[in-house]
Design an enzyme around this catalytic site. Structure first.
Site, short mmCIF file in Angstrom:
data_model
loop_
_atom_site.label_atom_id
_atom_site.label_comp_id
_atom_site.label_asym_id
_atom_site.label_seq_id
_atom_site.Cartn_x
_atom_site.Cartn_y
_atom_site.Cartn_z
N CYS A 123 -14.27 12.25 -60.26
CA CYS A 123 -13.16 11.33 -60.56
C CYS A 123 -12.57 11.47 -61.97
O CYS A 123 -11.39 11.20 -62.16
CB CYS A 123 -13.54 9.89 -60.25
SG CYS A 123 -15.15 9.40 -60.84
N CYS A 131 -13.12 10.52 -56.21
CA CYS A 131 -14.43 11.18 -56.37
C CYS A 131 -14.60 12.37 -55.44
O CYS A 131 -15.73 12.79 -55.15
CB CYS A 131 -15.56 10.18 -56.12
SG CYS A 131 -15.45 8.69 -57.11
N LYS A 196 -24.99 2.56 -54.77
CA LYS A 196 -23.91 2.31 -55.73
C LYS A 196 -22.86 1.45 -55.03
O LYS A 196 -22.27 1.86 -54.03
CB LYS A 196 -23.29 3.63 -56.19
CG LYS A 196 -22.16 3.44 -57.17
CD LYS A 196 -21.62 4.76 -57.68
CE LYS A 196 -20.49 4.53 -58.66
NZ LYS A 196 -19.94 5.80 -59.16
N ARG A 206 -13.77 2.68 -66.14
CA ARG A 206 -12.63 3.46 -65.63
C ARG A 206 -11.54 3.55 -66.69
O ARG A 206 -10.84 4.56 -66.79
CB ARG A 206 -12.10 2.84 -64.34
CG ARG A 206 -13.10 3.07 -63.21
CD ARG A 206 -12.63 2.57 -61.87
NE ARG A 206 -13.74 2.62 -60.92
CZ ARG A 206 -13.74 2.03 -59.75
NH1 ARG A 206 -12.69 1.34 -59.36
NH2 ARG A 206 -14.80 2.13 -58.96
N ARG A 218 -12.41 2.74 -53.83
CA ARG A 218 -13.61 3.55 -53.55
C ARG A 218 -14.47 2.92 -52.44
O ARG A 218 -15.64 3.22 -52.30
CB ARG A 218 -14.44 3.70 -54.81
CG ARG A 218 -13.71 4.24 -56.03
CD ARG A 218 -14.60 5.16 -56.85
NE ARG A 218 -14.23 5.34 -58.25
CZ ARG A 218 -13.19 6.06 -58.69
NH1 ARG A 218 -12.35 6.63 -57.83
NH2 ARG A 218 -12.98 6.18 -59.99
N GLU A 234 -29.53 3.81 -47.52
CA GLU A 234 -28.97 4.81 -48.46
C GLU A 234 -30.09 5.43 -49.29
O GLU A 234 -30.14 6.64 -49.49
CB GLU A 234 -27.95 4.15 -49.41
CG GLU A 234 -26.59 3.89 -48.80
CD GLU A 234 -25.73 5.15 -48.69
OE1 GLU A 234 -26.22 6.26 -49.01
OE2 GLU A 234 -24.58 5.03 -48.26
N LYS A 249 -26.98 0.44 -58.75
CA LYS A 249 -25.88 0.23 -59.68
C LYS A 249 -24.84 -0.69 -59.09
O LYS A 249 -24.45 -0.44 -57.94
CB LYS A 249 -25.27 1.60 -59.99
CG LYS A 249 -24.08 1.57 -60.91
CD LYS A 249 -23.49 2.94 -61.02
CE LYS A 249 -22.27 2.85 -61.89
NZ LYS A 249 -21.52 4.07 -61.92
C1 PBG Z 1 -17.92 7.60 -61.29
C2 PBG Z 1 -18.78 6.64 -62.05
C3 PBG Z 1 -18.60 5.26 -62.22
C4 PBG Z 1 -19.56 4.84 -63.12
C5 PBG Z 1 -20.35 5.94 -63.43
N1 PBG Z 1 -19.86 7.05 -62.75
C6 PBG Z 1 -17.68 4.25 -61.72
C7 PBG Z 1 -16.72 4.39 -60.66
O1 PBG Z 1 -17.09 4.44 -59.49
O2 PBG Z 1 -15.54 4.45 -60.99
C8 PBG Z 1 -19.68 3.44 -63.66
C9 PBG Z 1 -20.23 3.29 -65.00
C10 PBG Z 1 -20.03 1.98 -65.64
O3 PBG Z 1 -19.25 1.12 -65.18
O4 PBG Z 1 -20.66 1.78 -66.67
N2 PBG Z 1 -18.32 8.02 -60.08
ZN ZN Z 2 -16.57 9.33 -59.05
#
Ligand code: PBG
Ligand code: ZN
Length: 327
Positions: A123, A131, A196, A206, A218, A234, A249
């Protein structure tokens, strides 16, 4: 337990008693620091991330300086995010051997003893901010995992200790494990972002790495915040595919998920205290509504729930001021 024979308050009598009876401790080696490295910045430059007060996008040299400074005060590992100069449809700068992250891995492995973990996703590198590979506004799963494997391999070739796929495509752990093994990287670990969630707490991130999708969201790959059974599936799937470490996360809103995963699978488990969790606490503290103790309380709670490792933007602060929870 019969009152007054049992008096629980004896156990909390004073600080020393509370300390020896404290069940959970946060240690410097539990912490992983996310580092944002921006290709377009030159020596000596760093940019403040306004949505995450106190956090920066670093030039490669500044990132190295910061990593070395933190290593001296006890940092063990970093999680790297790249902000490439060029974005395109297929995120080709993500697997360029001369890419910003590949260079950063090389320098960090040469000049420090840190465990180097890399975020594997597309991404930040795609022009559309998604992504994966897009066709008719849809993310193609099987096409995408080939690209993710290429990215992970380029990180392993550059010397990464752990690759961390954060995309939530199906089958990506297996694809990455096979690619790594076929190329002789048997010892490169995989820490998968296994559960996630499609979370609003990623908003500051972002903004920090300019990865907001230009259309859509997403939700077709990241999880519904209302679900935990699905999170277990998962995680189970990722373990079967070869994950060495699984990750949940965000962290604080999902403590039940952390606990359930750790209890069930007994596998090294990481939790990501994401950008929004950081900024929320920072805003609370800066406005005077909260005190800094809320930082320690959140982290000890994430650890208590079962996390072995915590990715946190508070890492520098904790290393500077001590990780001990003031009970
Ligand atoms: C991208 C990604 C994201 C985070 C880490 N790698 C977020 C998203 O899905 O846009 C989040 C990190 C954070 O918020 O600290 N795949
Ligand atoms: Zn991503």
């Amino acid at each position: 337990m019969k009152f007054p024979t049992t008096r629980m308050r004896r156990l909390r009598k004073n600080f020393q008693v509370r300390k020896i009876l404290q069940e959970t401790n946060l240690n410097p080696e539990d912490l992983i620091y996310p580092l944002y490295i921006k290709e377009e910045l030159t020596d000596g430059q760093k940019e403040h991330i306004d949505t995450m007060p106190g956090q920066y996008r670093y030039s490669l040299n500044e990132a190295l300086k910061e990593a070395k400074r933190l290593e001296e005060i006890g940092l063990s590992s970093v999680l790297l995010f790249g902000l490439p100069a060029i974005k395109d449809e297929t995120g080709s700068s993500a697997y360029d051997s001369e890419g910003i992250i590949q260079k950063a891995i090389g320098r960090l492995k040469e000049e420090t003893d840190l465990v180097v973990i890399t975020d594997v996703c597309m991404c930040q590198y795609t022009s559309h901010g998604h992504c994966g590979i897009i066709e008719d506004e849809e993310i193609l799963n099987d096409e995408t995992i080939n690209y993710l494997s290429k990215i992970a391999l380029s990180h392993a070739e550059a010397g990464a200790d752990i690759v961390a796929p954060s995309d939530m495509m199906d089958g990506r752990v297996e694809a990455i494990r096979k690619t790594l093994d076929n190329n002789g990287f048997y010892d490169t670990m995989i820490m998968s972002y296994s559960a996630k969630y499609a979370s609003s707490f990623y908003a500051p991130f972002r903004d920090a790495v300019c990865s907001a999708p230009s259309f859509g969201d997403r939700k077709t790959h990241q999880m519904n915040p209302a679900n935990i059974n699905e999170a277990i599936r998962e995680v189970e799937q990722d373990i079967m595919e070869g994950s060495d470490i699984v990750m949940i996360k965000p962290a604080l809103p999902y403590l039940d998920v952390i606990k359930e995963v750790k209890d069930r699978f007994k596998i090294p488990t990481a939790a990501y205290q994401v950008s929004g969790e950081y900024s929320m606490l920072k805003a609370g503290i800066e406005s005077g509504y909260l005190t800094e103790e809320s930082i320690y309380e959140s982290l000890i709670s994430i650890k208590r729930a079962g996390a072995d490792l915590i990715i946190s933007h508070f890492t520098p602060k904790l290393l500077e001021e001590g990780t001990e929870f003031k009970c």
